[in-house]
Scaffold this active site. Sequence first.
Site, PDB file in Angstrom:
ATOM      1  N   ASP A   1      -5.378   2.137   2.863  1.00 32.67           N
ATOM      2  CA  ASP A   1      -6.090   3.397   2.651  1.00 32.67           C
ATOM      3  C   ASP A   1      -6.717   3.449   1.256  1.00 32.67           C
ATOM      4  OD1 ASP A   1      -3.415   3.420   1.686  1.00 32.67           O
ATOM      5  OD2 ASP A   1      -3.443   5.585   1.503  1.00 32.67           O
TER       6      ASP A   1
ATOM      7  N   GLU B   1      -0.725   5.012   2.370  1.00 37.65           N
ATOM      8  CA  GLU B   1       0.266   4.901   1.289  1.00 37.65           C
ATOM      9  C   GLU B   1       0.070   5.988   0.242  1.00 37.65           C
ATOM     10  OE1 GLU B   1       1.995   4.146  -2.439  1.00 37.65           O
ATOM     11  OE2 GLU B   1      -0.160   3.921  -2.154  1.00 37.65           O
ATOM     12  N   GLU B   2      -1.173   6.427   0.065  1.00 40.87           N
ATOM     13  CA  GLU B   2      -1.509   7.301  -1.055  1.00 40.87           C
ATOM     14  C   GLU B   2      -1.132   8.770  -0.849  1.00 40.87           C
ATOM     15  OE1 GLU B   2      -2.388   6.283  -3.848  1.00 40.87           O
ATOM     16  OE2 GLU B   2      -3.465   4.392  -3.652  1.00 40.87           O
TER      17      GLU B   2
ATOM     18  N   HIS C   1      -6.444   3.883  -9.842  1.00 37.89           N
ATOM     19  CA  HIS C   1      -6.855   5.276  -9.592  1.00 37.89           C
ATOM     20  C   HIS C   1      -7.959   5.740 -10.535  1.00 37.89           C
ATOM     21  CE1 HIS C   1      -3.194   6.687  -7.017  1.00 37.89           C
ATOM     22  NE2 HIS C   1      -3.376   5.379  -6.903  1.00 37.89           N
TER      23      HIS C   1
END
Length: 399
Positions: free
Chosen positions: A84, A142-143, A369
């Site tokens: 993702d 996962e995020e 990020h």
Amino acid sequence: MRTKLMNMLQERKDEITQIRRHLHEHPELSFHEAETAKFIQDFYKGKDVEVATEVGNGHAVVVTIKGGKPGKPGKTIALRADFDALPIEEQTDLPFKSKNPGVMHACGHDGHTAYLLVLADCLIQLKENIPGTIKIVHQHAEETPPGGAKSVVESGILDDVDQIFGIHVFPFGESGQVYYHSGYAMAGRTYFKLKIQGVGGHGSSPHMANDAIVAGAYFVTAIQTVVSRRLNPFDTGVITIGSFDGKGSFNVIKDAVELEGDVRYMNTENRDKIDAEIHRIVSGIEAMFGVSVELTYTNDYPPLYNDPAVTEQVVASLQKGLGEYLTDISMYDMLSGSEDFAYYLQKIPGVFFYIGAKPKNTPHAYFNHHPKFDIDEDALLVAAKSVADVVLDYFKLNG
């Protein structure tokens, strides 16, 4: 077997890069990765494997590679890569930058998927030599809590797995450098939200109101004592208030405010201690200020724990790569970030380790990020070969 597999991976280096770039151009957010999942499924079409789709609470794809040796099923291991992306507007100048506005692979999951697809395909071609089973876990979400890992575990598809392994690319080291940490390696994470309800009124007459902002401000100050005065000074804990929604008119006493925050901790004991202390402070604020507080408190991801014995096994396996594709294998400090791979490790012994991926000729590497995040794509072959050595050693094929 080792020479053959390493040569196969080396020959497909460009393919790994091409896959990564395709995925980077077409990122999808957590729980919305339908096209990415289809790309992964299409990759395995026609291959002699079992493919399970829509595993867990989203688009996870689990591929089972059954080795040769009829009548001797052997052990089962799992390899995991997430796929993702993040709600970030990409600010790089890459020719393959995101084509989806406001969505970006800013954490390297495109690279994770690319290396594992090619490694899996190589293992499929060599599976007659493998005395056991390998499950390839392409994981969604996962995020974004609750994440995908927990649901994959709860699906039961990994109930027969003996050990599990995963990697993450990070720009704190050059390509060729691998990092690990035995025991608790990454922090657990908790989300909380408070709605403090007071009584609104005119700014000139505070005695006729009950100011929710004052109660909220006291909470912000009070919870900082949890880490400084309730945790052992040698333990790690972080409590952050990320949002304080108290906007109103300058001469109006707010009747309600909302706060949101984030808690990090390195073990379950401190998780429970911080949990109890925050609830105690909330009860105290209700009594002290005469307000009512609605508290949402959600433990998202647990601390990530690398089994010490398996970690030692992985480090020994990676030693074979020194002087070939690896320049250094180092123990790294605990990381305060969180990772839902921790859910696998709660059930299955295993290791999550880190692949150095700092872009070449870059004085300043942007961390995961960040809207300008990028990796050295050479690190993806390092990841593939590192995990290959772990697999070969596990099945005693590393000769």
